[in-house]
Enzyme design. Structure first.
Site, PDB file in Angstrom:
ATOM      1  N   LYS A 173       0.860  -1.194   0.000  1.00 46.93           N
ATOM      2  CA  LYS A 173       0.000   0.000   0.000  1.00 46.93           C
ATOM      3  C   LYS A 173       0.889   1.234   0.000  1.00 46.93           C
ATOM      4  O   LYS A 173       1.844   1.309   0.788  1.00 46.93           O
ATOM      5  CB  LYS A 173      -0.863  -0.021   1.277  1.00 46.93           C
ATOM      6  CG  LYS A 173      -1.807   1.142   1.418  1.00 46.93           C
ATOM      7  CD  LYS A 173      -3.192   0.788   0.938  1.00 46.93           C
ATOM      8  CE  LYS A 173      -4.109   1.970   0.773  1.00 46.93           C
ATOM      9  NZ  LYS A 173      -3.846   2.800  -0.411  1.00 46.93           N
ATOM     10  N   LYS A 208       4.981   2.234   8.753  1.00 45.98           N
ATOM     11  CA  LYS A 208       3.776   2.987   9.130  1.00 45.98           C
ATOM     12  C   LYS A 208       2.565   2.055   9.245  1.00 45.98           C
ATOM     13  O   LYS A 208       1.815   2.110  10.220  1.00 45.98           O
ATOM     14  CB  LYS A 208       3.514   4.056   8.051  1.00 45.98           C
ATOM     15  CG  LYS A 208       2.577   5.134   8.474  1.00 45.98           C
ATOM     16  CD  LYS A 208       2.339   6.121   7.349  1.00 45.98           C
ATOM     17  CE  LYS A 208       3.615   6.763   6.881  1.00 45.98           C
ATOM     18  NZ  LYS A 208       3.395   7.728   5.805  1.00 45.98           N
ATOM     19  N   LYS A 228       5.423   2.434  -2.773  1.00 47.24           N
ATOM     20  CA  LYS A 228       5.369   3.846  -3.203  1.00 47.24           C
ATOM     21  C   LYS A 228       5.666   3.906  -4.691  1.00 47.24           C
ATOM     22  O   LYS A 228       6.403   3.069  -5.208  1.00 47.24           O
ATOM     23  CB  LYS A 228       6.403   4.681  -2.428  1.00 47.24           C
ATOM     24  CG  LYS A 228       6.129   6.153  -2.410  1.00 47.24           C
ATOM     25  CD  LYS A 228       4.870   6.445  -1.625  1.00 47.24           C
ATOM     26  CE  LYS A 228       4.876   7.710  -0.873  1.00 47.24           C
ATOM     27  NZ  LYS A 228       3.909   7.769   0.202  1.00 47.24           N
ATOM     28  N   THR A 270      -5.158  12.808   6.947  1.00 47.65           N
ATOM     29  CA  THR A 270      -3.758  12.875   7.391  1.00 47.65           C
ATOM     30  C   THR A 270      -3.571  14.064   8.337  1.00 47.65           C
ATOM     31  O   THR A 270      -2.993  13.914   9.425  1.00 47.65           O
ATOM     32  CB  THR A 270      -2.806  12.990   6.173  1.00 47.65           C
ATOM     33  OG1 THR A 270      -3.168  11.986   5.228  1.00 47.65           O
ATOM     34  CG2 THR A 270      -1.373  12.811   6.581  1.00 47.65           C
ATOM     35  N   ASN A 279      -2.385  19.462   0.721  1.00 45.06           N
ATOM     36  CA  ASN A 279      -3.415  18.655   1.361  1.00 45.06           C
ATOM     37  C   ASN A 279      -3.152  18.495   2.857  1.00 45.06           C
ATOM     38  O   ASN A 279      -4.001  18.810   3.698  1.00 45.06           O
ATOM     39  CB  ASN A 279      -3.471  17.286   0.646  1.00 45.06           C
ATOM     40  CG  ASN A 279      -4.477  16.345   1.272  1.00 45.06           C
ATOM     41  OD1 ASN A 279      -5.222  16.725   2.171  1.00 45.06           O
ATOM     42  ND2 ASN A 279      -4.487  15.119   0.826  1.00 45.06           N
ATOM     43  N   SER A 305      -7.287   5.331   4.337  1.00 42.64           N
ATOM     44  CA  SER A 305      -7.277   4.552   3.096  1.00 42.64           C
ATOM     45  C   SER A 305      -7.717   3.120   3.381  1.00 42.64           C
ATOM     46  O   SER A 305      -8.426   2.511   2.574  1.00 42.64           O
ATOM     47  CB  SER A 305      -5.872   4.523   2.488  1.00 42.64           C
ATOM     48  OG  SER A 305      -5.668   5.650   1.689  1.00 42.64           O
TER      49      SER A 305
HETATM   50  P1  NAD Z   1       0.695  18.462  -1.713  1.00 42.40           P
HETATM   51  O1  NAD Z   1       1.272  18.338  -3.068  1.00 42.40           O
HETATM   52  O2  NAD Z   1      -0.766  18.603  -1.560  1.00 42.40           O
HETATM   53  O3  NAD Z   1       1.372  19.694  -0.933  1.00 42.40           O
HETATM   54  C1  NAD Z   1       2.759  19.854  -0.816  1.00 42.40           C
HETATM   55  C2  NAD Z   1       3.039  21.217  -0.216  1.00 42.40           C
HETATM   56  O4  NAD Z   1       4.443  21.333   0.010  1.00 42.40           O
HETATM   57  C3  NAD Z   1       2.639  22.395  -1.090  1.00 42.40           C
HETATM   58  O5  NAD Z   1       2.111  23.429  -0.288  1.00 42.40           O
HETATM   59  C4  NAD Z   1       3.967  22.832  -1.722  1.00 42.40           C
HETATM   60  O6  NAD Z   1       3.959  24.210  -2.078  1.00 42.40           O
HETATM   61  C5  NAD Z   1       4.905  22.550  -0.559  1.00 42.40           C
HETATM   62  N1  NAD Z   1       6.307  22.352  -1.015  1.00 42.40           N
HETATM   63  C6  NAD Z   1       6.722  21.636  -2.079  1.00 42.40           C
HETATM   64  N2  NAD Z   1       8.064  21.748  -2.187  1.00 42.40           N
HETATM   65  C7  NAD Z   1       8.482  22.507  -1.159  1.00 42.40           C
HETATM   66  C8  NAD Z   1       9.735  22.996  -0.741  1.00 42.40           C
HETATM   67  N3  NAD Z   1      10.857  22.714  -1.432  1.00 42.40           N
HETATM   68  N4  NAD Z   1       9.782  23.760   0.390  1.00 42.40           N
HETATM   69  C9  NAD Z   1       8.670  24.044   1.070  1.00 42.40           C
HETATM   70  N5  NAD Z   1       7.452  23.647   0.708  1.00 42.40           N
HETATM   71  C10 NAD Z   1       7.349  22.891  -0.393  1.00 42.40           C
HETATM   72  O7  NAD Z   1       1.241  17.180  -0.910  1.00 42.40           O
HETATM   73  P2  NAD Z   1       0.626  16.534   0.411  1.00 42.40           P
HETATM   74  O8  NAD Z   1      -0.278  15.428   0.014  1.00 42.40           O
HETATM   75  O9  NAD Z   1       0.162  17.621   1.320  1.00 42.40           O
HETATM   76  O10 NAD Z   1       1.923  15.829   1.028  1.00 42.40           O
HETATM   77  C11 NAD Z   1       2.872  16.536   1.832  1.00 42.40           C
HETATM   78  C12 NAD Z   1       3.765  15.533   2.543  1.00 42.40           C
HETATM   79  O11 NAD Z   1       2.945  14.667   3.367  1.00 42.40           O
HETATM   80  C13 NAD Z   1       4.543  14.588   1.622  1.00 42.40           C
HETATM   81  O12 NAD Z   1       5.778  14.268   2.243  1.00 42.40           O
HETATM   82  C14 NAD Z   1       3.669  13.344   1.567  1.00 42.40           C
HETATM   83  O13 NAD Z   1       4.393  12.169   1.227  1.00 42.40           O
HETATM   84  C15 NAD Z   1       3.211  13.309   3.017  1.00 42.40           C
HETATM   85  N6  NAD Z   1       1.986  12.531   3.245  1.00 42.40           N
HETATM   86  C16 NAD Z   1       0.851  12.786   2.549  1.00 42.40           C
HETATM   87  C17 NAD Z   1      -0.293  12.058   2.827  1.00 42.40           C
HETATM   88  C18 NAD Z   1      -1.598  12.367   2.153  1.00 42.40           C
HETATM   89  O14 NAD Z   1      -2.618  11.789   2.561  1.00 42.40           O
HETATM   90  N7  NAD Z   1      -1.653  13.251   1.186  1.00 42.40           N
HETATM   91  C19 NAD Z   1      -0.260  11.027   3.792  1.00 42.40           C
HETATM   92  C20 NAD Z   1       0.916  10.803   4.494  1.00 42.40           C
HETATM   93  C21 NAD Z   1       2.046  11.560   4.206  1.00 42.40           C
END
Ligand code: NAD
Length: 420
Positions: free
Chosen positions: A69, A93, A105, A189, A220, A357
Protein backbone atom coordinates in the site's frame (compact mmCIF):
# COMPACT_ATOMS: atom_id res chain seq x y z
CA UNK A 1 20.01 16.84 -0.41
CA UNK A 2 19.83 13.93 -2.80
CA UNK A 3 17.54 10.91 -2.82
CA UNK A 4 20.37 8.45 -2.32
CA UNK A 5 21.09 10.08 1.04
CA UNK A 6 17.37 9.79 1.89
CA UNK A 7 17.41 6.05 1.15
CA UNK A 8 20.65 5.53 3.11
CA UNK A 9 19.12 7.37 6.09
CA UNK A 10 16.00 5.18 6.06
CA UNK A 11 18.12 2.03 5.62
CA UNK A 12 20.49 3.13 8.42
CA UNK A 13 17.56 3.64 10.77
CA UNK A 14 16.41 0.06 10.06
CA UNK A 15 19.90 -1.33 10.70
CA UNK A 16 20.07 0.35 14.11
CA UNK A 17 16.71 -1.11 15.18
CA UNK A 18 17.54 -4.58 13.84
CA UNK A 19 20.77 -4.61 15.86
CA UNK A 20 18.95 -3.40 19.00
CA UNK A 21 16.27 -6.10 18.57
CA UNK A 22 18.84 -8.82 17.72
CA UNK A 23 16.93 -9.74 14.59
CA UNK A 24 18.55 -12.34 12.30
CA UNK A 25 20.79 -10.97 9.49
CA UNK A 26 18.71 -12.70 6.79
CA UNK A 27 15.65 -10.71 7.92
CA UNK A 28 17.65 -7.51 7.67
CA UNK A 29 18.87 -8.54 4.23
CA UNK A 30 15.28 -8.92 2.99
CA UNK A 31 14.06 -5.71 4.63
CA UNK A 32 16.89 -3.50 3.33
CA UNK A 33 15.63 -3.66 -0.26
CA UNK A 34 12.12 -3.74 -1.77
CA UNK A 35 10.69 -7.07 -2.87
CA UNK A 36 10.13 -5.55 -6.29
CA UNK A 37 11.17 -2.32 -7.98
CA UNK A 38 9.65 -1.46 -11.34
CA UNK A 39 10.80 1.29 -13.68
CA UNK A 40 8.78 1.60 -16.85
CA UNK A 41 8.14 3.86 -19.79
CA UNK A 42 4.88 5.76 -20.14
CA UNK A 43 4.44 6.86 -23.76
CA UNK A 44 2.04 9.81 -23.88
CA UNK A 45 0.45 11.54 -26.84
CA UNK A 46 0.92 15.26 -26.11
CA UNK A 47 -1.55 17.93 -27.20
CA UNK A 48 0.85 19.02 -29.97
CA UNK A 49 0.36 15.60 -31.63
CA UNK A 50 3.84 14.31 -30.69
CA UNK A 51 4.56 11.31 -28.48
CA UNK A 52 6.68 11.86 -25.36
CA UNK A 53 8.16 9.19 -23.08
CA UNK A 54 7.81 9.67 -19.31
CA UNK A 55 9.23 7.33 -16.65
CA UNK A 56 7.21 5.69 -13.89
CA UNK A 57 8.31 3.82 -10.76
CA UNK A 58 6.70 1.45 -8.29
CA UNK A 59 8.57 0.09 -5.30
CA UNK A 60 6.93 -2.76 -3.36
CA UNK A 61 8.88 -3.08 -0.15
CA UNK A 62 7.29 -5.84 1.91
CA UNK A 63 3.92 -7.61 2.02
CA UNK A 64 4.22 -9.95 4.98
CA UNK A 65 1.38 -8.13 6.78
CA UNK A 66 -0.90 -7.78 3.75
CA UNK A 67 -1.10 -6.23 0.25
CA UNK A 68 1.40 -3.50 -0.56
CA UNK A 69 0.00 0.00 0.00
CA UNK A 70 1.35 3.44 -0.84
CA UNK A 71 0.91 6.67 -2.76
CA UNK A 72 1.90 7.84 -6.23
CA UNK A 73 3.78 11.13 -6.68
CA UNK A 74 4.05 13.22 -9.81
CA UNK A 75 7.27 15.22 -9.40
CA UNK A 76 10.22 16.09 -11.65
CA UNK A 77 12.79 14.80 -9.15
CA UNK A 78 11.34 11.41 -8.21
CA UNK A 79 13.87 8.58 -8.45
CA UNK A 80 14.39 4.91 -7.61
CA UNK A 81 16.00 5.80 -4.30
CA UNK A 82 13.12 8.08 -3.32
CA UNK A 83 10.42 5.44 -3.96
CA UNK A 84 12.54 2.75 -2.27
CA UNK A 85 12.94 4.86 0.87
CA UNK A 86 9.28 5.89 0.94
CA UNK A 87 8.05 2.32 0.39
CA UNK A 88 10.10 1.15 3.38
CA UNK A 89 8.62 3.94 5.52
CA UNK A 90 5.15 2.75 4.41
CA UNK A 91 5.92 -0.77 5.67
CA UNK A 92 6.75 0.63 9.14
CA UNK A 93 3.78 2.99 9.13
CA UNK A 94 1.25 0.26 8.28
CA UNK A 95 2.82 -2.08 10.80
CA UNK A 96 2.78 0.51 13.60
CA UNK A 97 -0.85 1.40 12.85
CA UNK A 98 -1.81 -2.29 13.05
CA UNK A 99 -3.09 -2.31 9.45
CA UNK A 100 -3.22 -5.43 7.26
CA UNK A 101 -0.95 -3.82 4.65
CA UNK A 102 2.67 -3.77 3.58
CA UNK A 103 4.60 -0.84 2.11
CA UNK A 104 4.82 0.52 -1.43
CA UNK A 105 5.37 3.85 -3.20
CA UNK A 106 5.36 5.03 -6.77
CA UNK A 107 5.66 8.03 -8.97
CA UNK A 108 6.18 9.60 -12.36
CA UNK A 109 9.03 11.92 -13.34
CA UNK A 110 6.92 14.88 -14.47
CA UNK A 111 6.02 18.43 -13.56
CA UNK A 112 2.19 18.28 -13.65
CA UNK A 113 1.94 22.08 -13.75
CA UNK A 114 3.36 21.94 -17.29
CA UNK A 115 0.62 19.56 -18.54
CA UNK A 116 -2.86 20.13 -19.84
CA UNK A 117 -5.72 18.26 -18.16
CA UNK A 118 -5.90 15.81 -21.09
CA UNK A 119 -2.15 15.12 -20.90
CA UNK A 120 -2.44 14.57 -17.13
CA UNK A 121 -5.22 12.06 -17.73
CA UNK A 122 -3.15 10.19 -20.35
CA UNK A 123 -0.14 9.98 -17.98
CA UNK A 124 -2.39 8.71 -15.16
CA UNK A 125 -3.89 6.01 -17.38
CA UNK A 126 -0.42 5.20 -18.80
CA UNK A 127 0.91 4.67 -15.27
CA UNK A 128 -1.78 2.05 -14.64
CA UNK A 129 -1.02 0.27 -17.94
CA UNK A 130 2.64 0.09 -16.90
CA UNK A 131 2.02 -1.48 -13.47
CA UNK A 132 -1.23 -3.33 -14.17
CA UNK A 133 0.04 -6.91 -13.59
CA UNK A 134 1.58 -5.93 -10.24
CA UNK A 135 -1.29 -4.00 -8.61
CA UNK A 136 -4.84 -4.84 -7.50
CA UNK A 137 -7.16 -4.76 -4.47
CA UNK A 138 -5.39 -7.73 -2.81
CA UNK A 139 -1.94 -7.13 -4.26
CA UNK A 140 -0.95 -3.46 -4.19
CA UNK A 141 -3.34 -0.54 -3.62
CA UNK A 142 -2.05 2.90 -4.65
CA UNK A 143 -3.32 6.27 -3.30
CA UNK A 144 -2.64 9.99 -3.87
CA UNK A 145 0.55 11.68 -2.69
CA UNK A 146 2.43 14.82 -3.75
CA UNK A 147 0.75 16.44 -6.80
CA UNK A 148 -1.81 13.65 -7.25
CA UNK A 149 -5.44 13.90 -6.17
CA UNK A 150 -8.88 12.20 -6.22
CA UNK A 151 -9.40 13.08 -9.91
CA UNK A 152 -6.17 11.30 -10.82
CA UNK A 153 -7.23 8.30 -8.71
CA UNK A 154 -10.58 8.30 -10.59
CA UNK A 155 -8.78 8.06 -13.97
CA UNK A 156 -6.50 5.37 -12.59
CA UNK A 157 -9.26 3.22 -11.11
CA UNK A 158 -11.24 3.57 -14.33
CA UNK A 159 -8.24 2.42 -16.37
CA UNK A 160 -7.60 -0.47 -13.97
CA UNK A 161 -11.26 -1.59 -14.17
CA UNK A 162 -11.18 -1.34 -17.97
CA UNK A 163 -8.06 -3.53 -18.22
CA UNK A 164 -9.42 -5.97 -15.65
CA UNK A 165 -12.82 -6.16 -17.32
CA UNK A 166 -14.73 -5.49 -14.12
CA UNK A 167 -15.47 -2.55 -11.84
CA UNK A 168 -12.73 -2.69 -9.15
CA UNK A 169 -13.03 0.33 -6.85
CA UNK A 170 -10.94 -1.32 -4.07
CA UNK A 171 -7.86 -1.19 -6.33
CA UNK A 172 -7.15 2.48 -5.38
CA UNK A 173 -7.91 4.71 -2.41
CA UNK A 174 -8.23 8.48 -2.17
CA UNK A 175 -10.93 8.42 -4.86
CA UNK A 176 -13.67 11.05 -5.36
CA UNK A 177 -16.71 10.64 -3.09
CA UNK A 178 -19.04 9.71 -5.93
CA UNK A 179 -16.66 6.96 -7.03
CA UNK A 180 -16.39 4.98 -3.81
CA UNK A 181 -14.21 7.53 -2.05
CA UNK A 182 -14.41 7.86 1.73
CA UNK A 183 -15.84 10.91 3.44
CA UNK A 184 -12.99 12.42 5.44
CA UNK A 185 -10.13 10.68 3.53
CA UNK A 186 -8.89 13.97 2.08
CA UNK A 187 -8.55 15.57 5.51
CA UNK A 188 -7.54 12.39 7.36
CA UNK A 189 -3.76 12.88 7.39
CA UNK A 190 -3.99 16.40 8.80
CA UNK A 191 -6.74 15.35 11.21
CA UNK A 192 -4.57 12.49 12.47
CA UNK A 193 -1.70 14.91 13.04
CA UNK A 194 -3.91 17.05 15.27
CA UNK A 195 -4.97 13.92 17.20
CA UNK A 196 -1.24 13.47 17.95
CA UNK A 197 -0.88 17.17 18.85
CA UNK A 198 -3.73 16.75 21.34
CA UNK A 199 -2.04 13.70 22.86
CA UNK A 200 1.05 15.86 23.49
CA UNK A 201 -1.24 18.50 25.00
CA UNK A 202 -2.66 15.92 27.44
CA UNK A 203 0.82 14.77 28.49
CA UNK A 204 2.52 18.17 28.74
CA UNK A 205 -0.58 20.02 29.83
CA UNK A 206 -0.39 22.98 27.46
CA UNK A 207 -3.30 25.25 26.53
CA UNK A 208 -4.09 25.49 22.78
CA UNK A 209 -4.57 29.26 22.76
CA UNK A 210 -1.13 29.74 24.32
CA UNK A 211 0.53 27.20 22.04
CA UNK A 212 2.14 28.57 18.87
CA UNK A 213 2.58 26.61 15.64
CA UNK A 214 4.57 26.98 12.40
CA UNK A 215 3.52 24.74 9.51
CA UNK A 216 5.68 24.13 6.44
CA UNK A 217 3.59 23.10 3.40
CA UNK A 218 0.05 24.26 2.68
CA UNK A 219 -1.04 21.43 0.40
CA UNK A 220 -3.42 18.65 1.36
CA UNK A 221 -1.66 17.71 4.60
CA UNK A 222 -0.47 21.13 5.79
CA UNK A 223 -3.78 22.90 5.11
CA UNK A 224 -5.92 20.26 6.83
CA UNK A 225 -3.55 20.12 9.80
CA UNK A 226 -3.84 23.91 10.02
CA UNK A 227 -7.65 23.72 9.71
CA UNK A 228 -8.13 21.24 12.57
CA UNK A 229 -5.47 22.84 14.79
CA UNK A 230 -7.19 26.23 14.33
CA UNK A 231 -10.57 24.69 15.21
CA UNK A 232 -9.02 23.34 18.42
CA UNK A 233 -7.86 26.87 19.25
CA UNK A 234 -4.09 26.58 18.59
CA UNK A 235 -2.32 29.74 17.47
CA UNK A 236 -0.80 29.39 14.00
CA UNK A 237 1.95 31.98 13.54
CA UNK A 238 3.34 30.87 10.19
CA UNK A 239 2.64 28.71 7.17
CA UNK A 240 4.52 28.25 3.91
CA UNK A 241 4.44 26.72 0.46
CA UNK A 242 7.24 26.02 -2.00
CA UNK A 243 7.61 29.68 -3.01
CA UNK A 244 7.88 30.95 0.60
CA UNK A 245 5.83 31.60 3.70
CA UNK A 246 3.84 34.13 5.69
CA UNK A 247 4.01 35.18 9.33
CA UNK A 248 1.20 36.75 11.34
CA UNK A 249 2.11 37.64 14.92
CA UNK A 250 -1.51 37.65 16.15
CA UNK A 251 -2.11 34.17 14.74
CA UNK A 252 -3.61 33.52 11.32
CA UNK A 253 -6.90 32.03 10.22
CA UNK A 254 -5.96 29.15 7.86
CA UNK A 255 -9.46 28.85 6.41
CA UNK A 256 -9.46 32.49 5.20
CA UNK A 257 -5.84 32.05 4.11
CA UNK A 258 -6.82 29.05 1.99
CA UNK A 259 -9.69 31.00 0.40
CA UNK A 260 -7.32 33.90 -0.32
CA UNK A 261 -4.72 31.49 -1.77
CA UNK A 262 -7.34 29.91 -4.01
CA UNK A 263 -8.26 33.36 -5.27
CA UNK A 264 -4.71 34.70 -5.74
CA UNK A 265 -2.90 31.47 -6.58
CA UNK A 266 -0.39 31.88 -3.72
CA UNK A 267 -0.32 32.54 0.02
CA UNK A 268 1.93 35.61 -0.25
CA UNK A 269 -0.08 38.59 1.01
CA UNK A 270 -2.83 36.40 2.56
CA UNK A 271 -2.35 37.68 6.11
CA UNK A 272 -5.77 36.67 7.43
CA UNK A 273 -6.77 37.31 11.04
CA UNK A 274 -10.35 36.43 11.99
CA UNK A 275 -12.33 37.01 8.81
CA UNK A 276 -10.17 39.86 7.50
CA UNK A 277 -7.10 39.59 5.28
CA UNK A 278 -4.98 42.74 5.37
CA UNK A 279 -1.47 43.44 4.16
CA UNK A 280 -0.61 45.24 7.42
CA UNK A 281 -1.29 42.13 9.54
CA UNK A 282 1.76 40.12 8.57
CA UNK A 283 4.92 39.70 6.56
CA UNK A 284 6.54 37.32 4.12
CA UNK A 285 9.15 34.87 5.37
CA UNK A 286 11.31 32.20 3.77
CA UNK A 287 10.96 28.48 4.38
CA UNK A 288 14.29 28.58 6.22
CA UNK A 289 12.99 31.27 8.59
CA UNK A 290 9.85 29.25 9.26
CA UNK A 291 11.83 26.17 10.27
CA UNK A 292 13.96 28.18 12.68
CA UNK A 293 11.14 30.21 14.19
CA UNK A 294 10.56 30.45 17.93
CA UNK A 295 7.32 28.46 18.26
CA UNK A 296 6.12 25.68 20.51
CA UNK A 297 5.33 23.23 17.73
CA UNK A 298 6.98 22.94 14.32
CA UNK A 299 5.09 20.94 11.69
CA UNK A 300 7.07 20.04 8.55
CA UNK A 301 4.28 19.01 6.15
CA UNK A 302 5.86 19.50 2.71
CA UNK A 303 8.77 17.33 1.54
CA UNK A 304 11.64 15.17 2.84
CA UNK A 305 15.04 16.29 4.18
CA UNK A 306 14.17 19.86 5.17
CA UNK A 307 15.65 19.70 8.68
CA UNK A 308 19.33 18.93 8.20
CA UNK A 309 22.58 19.09 10.17
CA UNK A 310 22.97 22.67 8.89
CA UNK A 311 19.72 24.13 10.26
CA UNK A 312 18.95 21.71 13.13
CA UNK A 313 21.18 23.63 15.58
CA UNK A 314 19.00 26.71 14.93
CA UNK A 315 15.61 24.98 15.37
CA UNK A 316 13.89 26.55 18.38
CA UNK A 317 10.59 24.63 18.60
CA UNK A 318 9.93 22.45 21.66
CA UNK A 319 8.06 19.78 19.72
CA UNK A 320 8.19 18.65 16.09
CA UNK A 321 5.33 16.73 14.54
CA UNK A 322 6.68 15.22 11.31
CA UNK A 323 3.75 15.25 8.88
CA UNK A 324 5.77 14.99 5.65
CA UNK A 325 7.54 11.71 5.00
CA UNK A 326 11.21 11.83 6.03
CA UNK A 327 11.50 15.58 6.73
CA UNK A 328 14.44 15.16 9.18
CA UNK A 329 17.83 13.69 8.21
CA UNK A 330 19.59 11.21 10.52
CA UNK A 331 22.26 13.76 11.54
CA UNK A 332 19.58 16.34 12.30
CA UNK A 333 17.70 13.83 14.47
CA UNK A 334 20.80 13.37 16.64
CA UNK A 335 21.17 17.15 17.01
CA UNK A 336 17.48 17.61 17.92
CA UNK A 337 17.68 14.82 20.50
CA UNK A 338 20.66 16.52 22.16
CA UNK A 339 18.65 19.75 22.23
CA UNK A 340 15.80 17.89 23.99
CA UNK A 341 13.36 18.67 21.21
CA UNK A 342 10.64 16.05 21.20
CA UNK A 343 10.10 14.62 17.71
CA UNK A 344 7.00 12.62 16.79
CA UNK A 345 8.11 10.61 13.74
CA UNK A 346 6.25 10.52 10.43
CA UNK A 347 5.40 6.82 10.72
CA UNK A 348 3.26 7.70 13.73
CA UNK A 349 2.04 11.24 13.11
CA UNK A 350 0.99 11.01 9.45
CA UNK A 351 -0.56 7.53 9.68
CA UNK A 352 -4.06 9.05 9.54
CA UNK A 353 -3.87 9.01 5.72
CA UNK A 354 -3.15 5.33 5.26
CA UNK A 355 -5.52 4.42 8.11
CA UNK A 356 -8.37 6.25 6.33
CA UNK A 357 -7.28 4.55 3.10
CA UNK A 358 -7.73 1.25 4.91
CA UNK A 359 -11.27 2.35 5.87
CA UNK A 360 -11.94 3.29 2.23
CA UNK A 361 -10.65 -0.11 1.06
CA UNK A 362 -12.91 -1.86 3.62
CA UNK A 363 -15.85 0.30 2.55
CA UNK A 364 -15.33 -0.76 -1.10
CA UNK A 365 -14.96 -4.42 -0.18
CA UNK A 366 -18.07 -4.35 2.03
CA UNK A 367 -19.99 -2.22 -0.48
CA UNK A 368 -20.89 -0.05 2.51
CA UNK A 369 -20.92 3.75 3.05
CA UNK A 370 -19.07 5.18 6.03
CA UNK A 371 -20.04 8.57 7.38
CA UNK A 372 -17.39 11.16 8.12
CA UNK A 373 -18.06 11.05 11.86
CA UNK A 374 -17.39 7.30 11.88
CA UNK A 375 -14.12 7.80 9.98
CA UNK A 376 -12.93 10.50 12.38
CA UNK A 377 -14.02 8.54 15.49
CA UNK A 378 -12.14 5.44 14.29
CA UNK A 379 -9.11 7.58 13.40
CA UNK A 380 -9.04 9.10 16.89
CA UNK A 381 -9.24 5.67 18.47
CA UNK A 382 -6.60 4.02 16.31
CA UNK A 383 -4.09 6.88 16.32
CA UNK A 384 -4.64 7.50 20.04
CA UNK A 385 -3.94 3.84 20.79
CA UNK A 386 -0.84 3.83 18.57
CA UNK A 387 0.46 6.95 20.29
CA UNK A 388 -0.15 5.45 23.76
CA UNK A 389 1.69 2.24 22.89
CA UNK A 390 4.66 4.18 21.55
CA UNK A 391 4.69 6.64 24.45
CA UNK A 392 4.50 3.86 27.07
CA UNK A 393 7.35 1.93 25.46
CA UNK A 394 9.46 5.09 25.21
CA UNK A 395 8.93 5.73 28.94
CA UNK A 396 9.60 2.12 29.92
CA UNK A 397 12.76 1.72 27.82
CA UNK A 398 13.89 5.34 28.29
CA UNK A 399 14.24 5.85 24.53
CA UNK A 400 12.96 8.53 22.17
CA UNK A 401 9.41 8.34 20.77
CA UNK A 402 10.97 7.74 17.39
CA UNK A 403 13.01 4.74 18.54
CA UNK A 404 10.00 3.27 20.38
CA UNK A 405 7.87 3.66 17.23
CA UNK A 406 10.48 1.87 15.11
CA UNK A 407 10.90 -0.93 17.67
CA UNK A 408 7.15 -1.62 17.58
CA UNK A 409 6.88 -1.32 13.80
CA UNK A 410 9.93 -3.39 12.83
CA UNK A 411 9.33 -6.12 15.43
CA UNK A 412 5.77 -6.75 14.18
CA UNK A 413 7.09 -7.25 10.63
CA UNK A 414 10.08 -9.37 11.76
CA UNK A 415 7.81 -11.55 13.93
CA UNK A 416 5.50 -12.22 10.98
CA UNK A 417 8.52 -13.06 8.78
CA UNK A 418 9.72 -15.58 11.38
CA UNK A 419 6.43 -17.44 11.13
CA UNK A 420 6.68 -17.86 7.36
P1 NAD B 1 0.69 18.46 -1.71
O1 NAD B 1 1.27 18.34 -3.07
O2 NAD B 1 -0.77 18.60 -1.56
O3 NAD B 1 1.37 19.69 -0.93
C1 NAD B 1 2.76 19.85 -0.82
C2 NAD B 1 3.04 21.22 -0.22
O4 NAD B 1 4.44 21.33 0.01
C3 NAD B 1 2.64 22.39 -1.09
O5 NAD B 1 2.11 23.43 -0.29
C4 NAD B 1 3.97 22.83 -1.72
O6 NAD B 1 3.96 24.21 -2.08
C5 NAD B 1 4.90 22.55 -0.56
N1 NAD B 1 6.31 22.35 -1.02
C6 NAD B 1 6.72 21.64 -2.08
N2 NAD B 1 8.06 21.75 -2.19
C7 NAD B 1 8.48 22.51 -1.16
C8 NAD B 1 9.74 23.00 -0.74
N3 NAD B 1 10.86 22.71 -1.43
N4 NAD B 1 9.78 23.76 0.39
C9 NAD B 1 8.67 24.04 1.07
N5 NAD B 1 7.45 23.65 0.71
C10 NAD B 1 7.35 22.89 -0.39
O7 NAD B 1 1.24 17.18 -0.91
P2 NAD B 1 0.63 16.53 0.41
O8 NAD B 1 -0.28 15.43 0.01
O9 NAD B 1 0.16 17.62 1.32
O10 NAD B 1 1.92 15.83 1.03
C11 NAD B 1 2.87 16.54 1.83
C12 NAD B 1 3.76 15.53 2.54
O11 NAD B 1 2.94 14.67 3.37
C13 NAD B 1 4.54 14.59 1.62
O12 NAD B 1 5.78 14.27 2.24
C14 NAD B 1 3.67 13.34 1.57
O13 NAD B 1 4.39 12.17 1.23
C15 NAD B 1 3.21 13.31 3.02
N6 NAD B 1 1.99 12.53 3.24
C16 NAD B 1 0.85 12.79 2.55
C17 NAD B 1 -0.29 12.06 2.83
C18 NAD B 1 -1.60 12.37 2.15
O14 NAD B 1 -2.62 11.79 2.56
N7 NAD B 1 -1.65 13.25 1.19
C19 NAD B 1 -0.26 11.03 3.79
C20 NAD B 1 0.92 10.80 4.49
C21 NAD B 1 2.05 11.56 4.21
Amino acid sequence: MNNQKFFLDVEGQLEKIVIALRIKPEVLQELKQPHRLIKFQIPVLMDNGKKKIFFGFRSQHNNILGPYKGGIRFTPKISEDEVKALSMLMTWKCSLAGLPFGGAKGGVVVDPLKLSRKELERISRGYVKGVFPCIGPDLDIPAPDINTNPQIMAWMVDEYSRLKGEDTPAAFTGKPLNQWGLEGRKEATGYGGVVILNKLREIFDFQPKETTLAIQGFGNVGSSFAHFAFQEGYKILAISEKEGGIYVEKGLNPEETLRCKEKNGKIAGCYCVGSVCDLSFGKRITNEELLEMEVDVLVPAAIENVITKENAPRVRAKYIIAMANGPITSEARTILEKKDILVVPDILSNAGGVTASYFEWLQCKEKARWEKEKTFRKLRQRLGQSFNRVWNLAQKEKVTIEKAAYILAVSRVAEAMKQN
